[in-house]
Design an enzyme around this catalytic site. Structure first.
Site, short mmCIF file in Angstrom:
data_model
loop_
_atom_site.label_atom_id
_atom_site.label_comp_id
_atom_site.label_asym_id
_atom_site.label_seq_id
_atom_site.Cartn_x
_atom_site.Cartn_y
_atom_site.Cartn_z
N GLY A 144 1.54 9.45 -10.76
CA GLY A 144 2.86 10.02 -10.50
C GLY A 144 3.95 8.98 -10.37
N ASP A 211 1.05 0.90 -3.99
CA ASP A 211 0.88 2.20 -3.32
C ASP A 211 -0.56 2.24 -2.84
OD1 ASP A 211 1.76 4.77 -2.51
OD2 ASP A 211 0.73 5.65 -4.23
N CYS A 265 0.87 6.90 2.29
CA CYS A 265 1.20 8.28 2.68
C CYS A 265 0.53 8.63 4.00
CB CYS A 265 0.83 9.27 1.58
SG CYS A 265 -0.84 9.11 0.95
#
EC number: 2.1.1.-
Length: 348
Positions: A144, A211, A265
């Site tokens: 993404g 990430d 996250c």
């Protein structure tokens, strides 16, 4: 059109809460977030409150869908509010819980949109990608953020790396679904252990996105296997070690003067602020970059936790702004090994 698509996605929000994980989060985050945890908790344990942003694919632009979204009250993430906000990236949000189904992968056909947590765009925006730059997405699956990067600019070279082989296949499929063939030619997918990337490609990239693998709070809260969840919680203490190693490897892969954005996250301080503090304390050639302007710019759409680290942000979900968790930190590799000035980012 939108009503028809939405109907297909109904019933997908039924999830079973994992008590083992929730108990651990209650214990940890009530200390780390204080009174904010109860508000965040209410959103995280209630999938019916979750929101999904719609990132348009500029290579197969959905004009009809855009009209339908306008009629339903969707709005774009504030375009033009930042000096470096890419005009080519268009993402629509709704202030009420709503979800469209993901499009199916069809060989030879480009998808028109990508569903994501809108906070996932902030690390991409923080990277300030420009045409022609060499970029590394170190932990790229499911793809993404790589797709979002390519909505911002045309890199001279983009390396999307994913060590986990099944996730690597997912990454390849995502790229094939969104990126046209001419641009695919400047993209390479690798399966290297991210901790080895710095030695394999030293001083190669202008920008690096890390990430990092983390204790994904939303996902873990709804683990279907309680024994596996308990094992994850037990092993959680090892994640910061891995995360620091990934960041250090990414720094090696950066050219002098290059920029690195680290994101997770999770709400976990050990995996967020403590990781960045460890890197800054141990490497005098890394300079923290002030990104507090992002919080000021996007305060209408996102809720940010208070922080004394100006080089980092933590997006926390609340009702009506159910985006996050998402931690973002930005660092710059110095041109030399001289001692940095730590005025922006204090070790916690």
């Amino acid at each position: 059109m939108l009503t028809r698509l939405k109907a297909k996605s109904e019933g997908k929000l039924a999830k079973q809460l994992c008590r083992v994980v929730l108990d651990q989060f209650d214990k940890q985050y009530s200390k780390e977030l204080g009174d904010s945890w109860s508000t965040v908790r209410d959103v995280l344990i209630s999938p019916s409150l979750w929101q999904y942003a719609i990132l348009f694919n500029r290579f197969n632009y959905p004009f009809e869908l855009e009209k339908a979204l306008h009629l339903r009250g969707y709005h774009t993430v504030l375009q033009g509010a930042l000096p470096h906000y890419p005009k080519s990236m268009k993402c629509y949000l709704s202030r009420t819980p709503d979800r469209m189904p993901s499009e199916r992968h069809q060989t030879g056909s480009l998808k028109k949109y990508y569903l994501l947590n809108a906070a996932s765009l902030l690390p991409v925006l923080a990277l300030e990608l420009r045409d022609g730059e060499a970029v590394l997405d170190l932990c790229a699956a499911p793809g993404g953020k790589s797709v979002a990067l390519l909505q911002c600019a045309y890199p001279g070279y983009l390396l999307c790396n994913e060590y986990d082989r099944p996730r690597g296949r997912w990454l390849r499929q995502t790229l094939e679904s969104f990126i046209p063939q001419p641009l695919i030619n400047v993209i390479k997918v690798s399966e290297l252990d991210g901790r080895e990337m710095g030695d394999a490609q030293p001083a190669t990239f202008d920008k690096v996105l890390v990430d990092a693998p983390c204790s994904n709070d939303r996902s873990w809260l709804f683990s279907s296997d309680s024994q596996k969840a308990a094992y994850r919680i037990h092993q959680r203490k090892n994640l910061p070690v891995l995360q620091v190693e990934l960041v250090r490897s990414a720094i090696k892969a950066l050219r002098p003067g290059g920029l690195l954005v680290y994101s997770t996250c999770t709400l976990s301080k050990a995996e967020n602020q403590d990781v960045i503090s460890e890197v800054l304390t141990s490497d005098s050639n890394i300079v923290p970059v002030d990104i507090s302007g992002i919080a000021r710019t996007f305060s209408q759409d996102f809720t940010f936790a208070p922080t004394d680290q100006k080089c980092s942000l933590l997006v926390i979900p609340e009702k009506g702004k159910a985006w996050g968790p998402m931690y973002i930190a930005k660092l710059k590799k110095g041109m030399s090994t001289r001692k940095r000035q730590g005025e922006f980012c204090k070790p916690c």
